[in-house]
Design a protein around this motif. Structure first.
Motif, PDB file in Angstrom:
ATOM      1  N   UNK A   1       0.823  -1.190   0.000  1.00 34.78           N
ATOM      2  CA  UNK A   1       0.000   0.000   0.000  1.00 34.78           C
ATOM      3  C   UNK A   1       0.876   1.267   0.000  1.00 34.78           C
ATOM      4  N   UNK A   2       1.999   1.208   0.693  1.00 35.93           N
ATOM      5  CA  UNK A   2       2.872   2.375   0.753  1.00 35.93           C
ATOM      6  C   UNK A   2       3.477   2.689  -0.612  1.00 35.93           C
ATOM      7  N   UNK A   3       3.683   1.637  -1.401  1.00 36.89           N
ATOM      8  CA  UNK A   3       4.277   1.863  -2.726  1.00 36.89           C
ATOM      9  C   UNK A   3       3.343   2.699  -3.598  1.00 36.89           C
ATOM     10  N   UNK A   4       2.029   2.546  -3.415  1.00 34.34           N
ATOM     11  CA  UNK A   4       1.066   3.357  -4.167  1.00 34.34           C
ATOM     12  C   UNK A   4       1.227   4.833  -3.785  1.00 34.34           C
ATOM     13  N   UNK A   5       1.419   5.095  -2.489  1.00 33.57           N
ATOM     14  CA  UNK A   5       1.639   6.475  -2.048  1.00 33.57           C
ATOM     15  C   UNK A   5       2.908   7.043  -2.663  1.00 33.57           C
ATOM     16  N   UNK A   6       3.981   6.270  -2.663  1.00 37.53           N
ATOM     17  CA  UNK A   6       5.259   6.745  -3.201  1.00 37.53           C
ATOM     18  C   UNK A   6       5.133   7.020  -4.699  1.00 37.53           C
ATOM     19  N   UNK A   7       4.467   6.128  -5.415  1.00 40.48           N
ATOM     20  CA  UNK A   7       4.289   6.332  -6.860  1.00 40.48           C
ATOM     21  C   UNK A   7       3.425   7.568  -7.111  1.00 40.48           C
ATOM     22  N   UNK A   8       2.344   7.732  -6.335  1.00 40.61           N
ATOM     23  CA  UNK A   8       1.501   8.917  -6.480  1.00 40.61           C
ATOM     24  C   UNK A   8       2.252  10.192  -6.162  1.00 40.61           C
ATOM     25  N   UNK A   9       3.053  10.165  -5.110  1.00 42.28           N
ATOM     26  CA  UNK A   9       3.875  11.317  -4.729  1.00 42.28           C
ATOM     27  C   UNK A   9       4.846  11.663  -5.864  1.00 42.28           C
ATOM     28  N   UNK A  10       5.490  10.647  -6.406  1.00 47.77           N
ATOM     29  CA  UNK A  10       6.432  10.804  -7.514  1.00 47.77           C
ATOM     30  C   UNK A  10       5.747  11.447  -8.722  1.00 47.77           C
ATOM     31  N   UNK A  11       4.592  10.910  -9.094  1.00 53.34           N
ATOM     32  CA  UNK A  11       3.882  11.424 -10.270  1.00 53.34           C
ATOM     33  C   UNK A  11       3.379  12.851 -10.055  1.00 53.34           C
TER      34      UNK A  11
END
Length: 88
Positions: A1-11
């Motif tokens: 779930x945290x990886x989704x946050x990191x990817x969203x933050x990145x984008x």
């Protein structure tokens, strides 16, 4: 779930015009802050148990040394006297 946050933050950073170097720097800083925050939260959560361990170690040392045994015997005598006097 945290990886989704990191990817969203990145984008989101890329879409708002921040350079790739700025995005990577932001991710590194955010990771470091979250790591330190997590360690701090863990210490706060474990603090009562650490204090309890210190108290138990202190009591053990206080009553198992030669001076501590004398203190324990005095304490037992006081309790026996209180029991004999029915706690009055």
């Amino acid at each position: 779930m945290e990886i989704v946050f990191v990817i969203g933050f990145f984008l989101m950073l890329l879409l708002t015009g921040v350079s790739l170097l700025g995005v990577i720097a932001a991710l590194v800083v955010a990771t470091a802050l979250m790591f330190l925050g997590g360690l701090f939260a863990l210490v706060i959560k474990l603090l009562p148990w650490l204090v309890l361990a210190m108290v138990v170690a202190w009591l053990y040392r206080a009553f198992t040394t030669p001076q501590g045994e004398a203190k324990l015997n005095r304490l037992k005598r006081k309790i026996r006297n209180l029991e004999r006097n029915e706690w009055r």
